[in-house]
Design an enzyme around this catalytic site. Structure first.
Site, PDB file in Angstrom:
ATOM      1  N   LYS A 244       0.847  -1.197   0.000  1.00 51.25           N
ATOM      2  CA  LYS A 244       0.000   0.000   0.000  1.00 51.25           C
ATOM      3  C   LYS A 244       0.878   1.240   0.000  1.00 51.25           C
ATOM      4  O   LYS A 244       1.746   1.413   0.864  1.00 51.25           O
ATOM      5  CB  LYS A 244      -0.855   0.008   1.269  1.00 51.25           C
ATOM      6  CG  LYS A 244      -2.338  -0.168   1.027  1.00 51.25           C
ATOM      7  CD  LYS A 244      -3.060  -0.112   2.342  1.00 51.25           C
ATOM      8  CE  LYS A 244      -4.539   0.043   2.152  1.00 51.25           C
ATOM      9  NZ  LYS A 244      -5.245   0.061   3.437  1.00 51.25           N
TER      10      LYS A 244
HETATM   11  O1  G3P Z   1      -7.862   0.584   5.054  1.00 53.41           O
HETATM   12  C1  G3P Z   1      -8.250   1.784   4.512  1.00 53.41           C
HETATM   13  C2  G3P Z   1      -9.631   2.233   4.856  1.00 53.41           C
HETATM   14  O2  G3P Z   1     -10.565   1.254   4.657  1.00 53.41           O
HETATM   15  C3  G3P Z   1      -9.733   2.941   6.186  1.00 53.41           C
HETATM   16  O3  G3P Z   1     -11.050   3.145   6.557  1.00 53.41           O
HETATM   17  O4  G3P Z   1     -12.592   3.505   8.422  1.00 53.41           O
HETATM   18  O5  G3P Z   1     -10.240   4.359   8.621  1.00 53.41           O
HETATM   19  O6  G3P Z   1     -11.872   5.445   7.071  1.00 53.41           O
HETATM   20  P1  G3P Z   1     -11.460   4.180   7.723  1.00 53.41           P
END
Ligand code: G3P
Length: 215
Positions: free
Chosen positions: A83
């Site tokens: 990533k």
């Molecule tokens: O892993 C990346 C993403 O899904 C993070 O989500 O919930 O931290 O906005 P969030």
């Protein structure tokens, strides 16, 4: 549509794998830090458990540092996808990693223009963060839809991985748009499965059968 689980938790991953719904896993520094302990052990366990891509994120902010970390991260397993944050240094690293055949997931994507760049540079996945956009009164799913159109226009093979999913409607909307993958938190995946009428209906069937057998 593929389902990835957005977690670094082994119990959650095992449970969804047993349901037959696990196509891959995405982690990030926040998710790994939540699990505590040695992140390297945790990452290795996840890679061994998952029969599919596992996204592990770099921490470096220079292209050189990202490439160095990417080389380390791919040693955790053949299924690792690196990533890379959507910043200029990330794009520099992306081009080099693509040339070396290392699969990447460009993360922290909030606009179709950013996704266009990631697709052009050969990212394996692009991660638009729909929930965080919605949280700012912007339309996350509209961004996903625009990315779908752009990638189809140019035949980009980069897979659209809808991230920052907050609720089942995000998953349904992503499926309607034709996103390739949704990475879903464990709780949201469980919400997708359940319906009160299913539970009520089953209870009624079982009760009727019990009554019938008792007669
Ligand atoms: O892993 C990346 C993403 O899904 C993070 O989500 O919930 O931290 O906005 P969030």
């Amino acid at each position: 549509m593929q389902f990835f689980l957005d977690t670094a938790n082994i119990d959650q991953i095992s449970e969804v794998r047993d349901l037959g719904l696990l196509d891959g896993v995405t982690t990030n520094p926040t998710l790994l830090s939540r699990e505590g302990g040695d992140w390297r052990d945790q990452a290795a366990r996840i890679c061994a458990l998952v029969d599919g891509p596992v996204s592990l994120e770099v921490i470096a902010t220079s292209a050189e540092g990202m490439i160095k970390e990417a080389k380390d991260l791919i040693s955790f397993g053949e299924n690792v996808v690196v990533k890379i944050p959507m910043i200029p240094e990330g794009l520099k690293a992306l081009r080099k990693l693509t040339d070396q055949g290392i699969r990447t997931n460009v993360t922290l994507v909030f606009s179709p223009a950013q996704a266009l760049l990631a697709g052009k540079l050969g990212a394996a996945y692009v991660s638009p963060f729909v929930g965080r956009l919605d949280g700012l009164s912007q339309n996350g799913m509209e961004v996903v839809s625009q990315i779908r159109t752009i990638y189809d226009n140019y035949g980009f093979e980069t897979r659209i991985l809808v991230a920052s999913v907050r609720h089942p409607m995000h998953v349904l909307d992503a499926a309607m748009i034709g996103a390739d993958v949704a990475t879903v938190p464990y709780a949201t995946l469980m919400q997708l499965m359940h319906h009160p009428l299913t539970d009520k209906g089953l209870a009624a069937f079982l009760a009727d059968w019990k009554k019938f057998q008792g007669e």
